[in-house]
Design a protein around this motif. Structure first.
Motif, PDB file in Angstrom:
ATOM      1  N   ASP A 107      -2.393  -5.196  -0.712  1.00  0.00           N
ATOM      2  CA  ASP A 107      -3.717  -4.901  -0.518  1.00  0.00           C
ATOM      3  C   ASP A 107      -4.228  -3.750   0.514  1.00  0.00           C
ATOM      4  O   ASP A 107      -5.001  -2.924  -0.104  1.00  0.00           O
ATOM      5  CB  ASP A 107      -4.676  -6.072   0.056  1.00  0.00           C
ATOM      6  CG  ASP A 107      -4.603  -7.370  -0.788  1.00  0.00           C
ATOM      7  OD1 ASP A 107      -4.415  -7.192  -2.122  1.00  0.00           O
ATOM      8  OD2 ASP A 107      -4.546  -8.340  -0.505  1.00  0.00           O
ATOM      9  N   TYR A 108      -3.619  -3.355   1.273  1.00  0.00           N
ATOM     10  CA  TYR A 108      -4.010  -2.247   2.285  1.00  0.00           C
ATOM     11  C   TYR A 108      -3.087  -1.178   2.342  1.00  0.00           C
ATOM     12  O   TYR A 108      -3.812   0.005   2.435  1.00  0.00           O
ATOM     13  CB  TYR A 108      -3.810  -2.726   3.872  1.00  0.00           C
ATOM     14  CG  TYR A 108      -4.877  -3.925   4.030  1.00  0.00           C
ATOM     15  CD1 TYR A 108      -6.337  -3.534   4.055  1.00  0.00           C
ATOM     16  CD2 TYR A 108      -4.569  -5.162   4.413  1.00  0.00           C
ATOM     17  CE1 TYR A 108      -7.258  -4.434   4.203  1.00  0.00           C
ATOM     18  CE2 TYR A 108      -5.341  -6.273   4.672  1.00  0.00           C
ATOM     19  CZ  TYR A 108      -6.786  -5.859   4.575  1.00  0.00           C
ATOM     20  OH  TYR A 108      -7.670  -6.874   4.802  1.00  0.00           O
ATOM     21  N   SER A 109      -1.993  -1.120   1.642  1.00  0.00           N
ATOM     22  CA  SER A 109      -1.442   0.133   1.437  1.00  0.00           C
ATOM     23  C   SER A 109      -1.323   0.497   0.022  1.00  0.00           C
ATOM     24  O   SER A 109      -1.386   1.742  -0.448  1.00  0.00           O
ATOM     25  CB  SER A 109       0.242   0.056   2.197  1.00  0.00           C
ATOM     26  OG  SER A 109       0.847  -0.725   1.550  1.00  0.00           O
ATOM     27  N   LEU A 110      -0.980  -0.270  -0.757  1.00  0.00           N
ATOM     28  CA  LEU A 110      -0.733   0.105  -2.324  1.00  0.00           C
ATOM     29  C   LEU A 110      -2.050   0.226  -3.004  1.00  0.00           C
ATOM     30  O   LEU A 110      -2.119   1.235  -3.741  1.00  0.00           O
ATOM     31  CB  LEU A 110       0.189  -0.990  -2.860  1.00  0.00           C
ATOM     32  CG  LEU A 110       0.569  -0.603  -4.246  1.00  0.00           C
ATOM     33  CD1 LEU A 110       1.401   0.571  -4.533  1.00  0.00           C
ATOM     34  CD2 LEU A 110       1.496  -1.901  -5.106  1.00  0.00           C
ATOM     35  N   LYS A 111      -2.928  -0.935  -3.226  1.00  0.00           N
ATOM     36  CA  LYS A 111      -3.803  -0.994  -3.766  1.00  0.00           C
ATOM     37  C   LYS A 111      -4.951   0.244  -3.795  1.00  0.00           C
ATOM     38  O   LYS A 111      -5.464   0.802  -4.837  1.00  0.00           O
ATOM     39  CB  LYS A 111      -4.707  -2.267  -3.662  1.00  0.00           C
ATOM     40  CG  LYS A 111      -4.143  -3.461  -4.508  1.00  0.00           C
ATOM     41  CD  LYS A 111      -4.970  -4.789  -4.294  1.00  0.00           C
ATOM     42  CE  LYS A 111      -4.222  -5.801  -5.475  1.00  0.00           C
ATOM     43  NZ  LYS A 111      -4.879  -6.948  -5.184  1.00  0.00           N
ATOM     44  N   PRO A 112      -5.013   0.610  -2.510  1.00  0.00           N
ATOM     45  CA  PRO A 112      -6.123   1.749  -2.457  1.00  0.00           C
ATOM     46  C   PRO A 112      -5.393   3.190  -3.113  1.00  0.00           C
ATOM     47  O   PRO A 112      -6.251   3.888  -3.614  1.00  0.00           O
ATOM     48  CB  PRO A 112      -6.146   2.183  -1.206  1.00  0.00           C
ATOM     49  CG  PRO A 112      -5.913   0.803  -0.266  1.00  0.00           C
ATOM     50  CD  PRO A 112      -4.885   0.278  -1.397  1.00  0.00           C
ATOM     51  N   VAL A 113      -4.202   3.099  -2.938  1.00  0.00           N
ATOM     52  CA  VAL A 113      -3.639   4.418  -3.758  1.00  0.00           C
ATOM     53  C   VAL A 113      -3.637   4.246  -5.334  1.00  0.00           C
ATOM     54  O   VAL A 113      -4.190   5.308  -6.106  1.00  0.00           O
ATOM     55  CB  VAL A 113      -2.066   4.527  -3.411  1.00  0.00           C
ATOM     56  CG1 VAL A 113      -1.336   5.701  -4.066  1.00  0.00           C
ATOM     57  CG2 VAL A 113      -2.059   5.043  -2.015  1.00  0.00           C
ATOM     58  N   LEU A 114      -3.467   3.151  -5.613  1.00  0.00           N
ATOM     59  CA  LEU A 114      -3.651   2.699  -7.081  1.00  0.00           C
ATOM     60  C   LEU A 114      -4.893   2.835  -7.640  1.00  0.00           C
ATOM     61  O   LEU A 114      -5.032   3.418  -8.814  1.00  0.00           O
ATOM     62  CB  LEU A 114      -2.876   1.596  -7.625  1.00  0.00           C
ATOM     63  CG  LEU A 114      -1.378   1.356  -7.113  1.00  0.00           C
ATOM     64  CD1 LEU A 114      -0.814  -0.108  -7.666  1.00  0.00           C
ATOM     65  CD2 LEU A 114      -0.508   2.499  -7.508  1.00  0.00           C
ATOM     66  N   ALA A 115      -5.960   2.476  -7.057  1.00  0.00           N
ATOM     67  CA  ALA A 115      -7.367   2.687  -7.498  1.00  0.00           C
ATOM     68  C   ALA A 115      -7.850   4.104  -7.529  1.00  0.00           C
ATOM     69  O   ALA A 115      -8.302   4.388  -8.501  1.00  0.00           O
ATOM     70  CB  ALA A 115      -7.934   1.812  -6.274  1.00  0.00           C
ATOM     71  N   SER A 116      -7.281   4.906  -6.465  1.00  0.00           N
ATOM     72  CA  SER A 116      -7.515   6.170  -6.815  1.00  0.00           C
ATOM     73  C   SER A 116      -6.913   7.022  -8.046  1.00  0.00           C
ATOM     74  O   SER A 116      -7.306   8.003  -8.439  1.00  0.00           O
ATOM     75  CB  SER A 116      -6.854   6.948  -5.390  1.00  0.00           C
ATOM     76  OG  SER A 116      -5.625   7.330  -5.542  1.00  0.00           O
ATOM     77  N   MET A 117      -5.921   6.201  -8.548  1.00  0.00           N
ATOM     78  CA  MET A 117      -5.463   6.853  -9.904  1.00  0.00           C
ATOM     79  C   MET A 117      -5.922   5.932 -10.968  1.00  0.00           C
ATOM     80  O   MET A 117      -5.442   6.214 -12.142  1.00  0.00           O
ATOM     81  CB  MET A 117      -3.863   6.413  -9.792  1.00  0.00           C
ATOM     82  CG  MET A 117      -3.290   7.383  -8.505  1.00  0.00           C
ATOM     83  SD  MET A 117      -1.674   6.799  -8.541  1.00  0.00           S
ATOM     84  CE  MET A 117      -0.780   7.477 -10.054  1.00  0.00           C
TER      85      MET A 117
END
Length: 187
Positions: free
Chosen positions: A120-130
């Motif tokens: 939730d805190y390291s992966l999802k923000p990066v993927l959401a930006s994509m």
């Protein structure tokens, strides 16, 4: 867009317990008529990853698999509370909106439950930006849930404990249900 599924495996280690999880989820999907393709990031040319060679044939091919997929499974071991650097190197080479409209299923494995929230805190923000907006319930496993089996062959085999197997099966089924729903809606 078809119901194709691509798995991006971000482990830098050929004998990682993550491979047991990826193999398990691939078998689950395959048995239900949803075969997948796999991008093992560590097998991509290191020079292309390090020097961000967007036009490299290997990167172009990997990105084509992601582009054509309806669903992307992103698998990584957790090191220092985050996914691997080799996975990040590849994610940086995907187009800015390369995950738009795709179902995304994260699969992580770590040494302890202390890194449970790394999805939730390291992966999802990066993927959401994509462009990723629809996440299937991710699975975080601990090393003790995946046992390496040494049977004398050169291939490393793994045994998944029952509780983890149930969670992986539930996530695979959720992914299949969502893909099926999308197929019906688009017809």
């Amino acid at each position: 867009m078809s119901n194709s599924i691509v798995i991006i495996s971000g482990s830098p280690n050929a004998t990682s317990r993550l491979n047991g999880i990826v193999d398990f989820i691939r078998r689950e999907l395959d048995q239900k008529g949803y075969p997948s393709k796999q991008i093992t990031v560590v097998t991509l040319p290191a020079e292309d990853l390090v020097h961000s060679r967007f036009g490299s044939p290997a990167i172009v091919e990997a990105n084509r698999l992601v582009e054509e997929a309806s669903a992307v499974i992103i698998a990584s071991p957790v090191y220092k509370a985050s996914y691997t650097g080799v996975l990040k190197s590849y994610l940086d080479l995907l187009p800015q909106k390369g995950l738009e409209g795709k179902l995304v299923l994260p699969l992580f494995i770590g040494g302890t439950l202390a890194h449970l929230l790394s999805i939730d805190y390291s992966l999802k923000p990066v993927l959401a930006s994509m462009g990723a907006r629809h996440f299937i319930r991710g699975v975080y496993a601990t090393d003790n849930q995946v046992e390496r089996i040494q049977d004398g062959s050169s291939e490393t085999k793994f045994e998944i404990n029952e509780e983890l197997a149930e969670r992986l099966q539930a996530s695979a089924q959720e992914l299949i249900d969502e893909l099926s729903l999308r197929s019906r809606v688009s017809q």
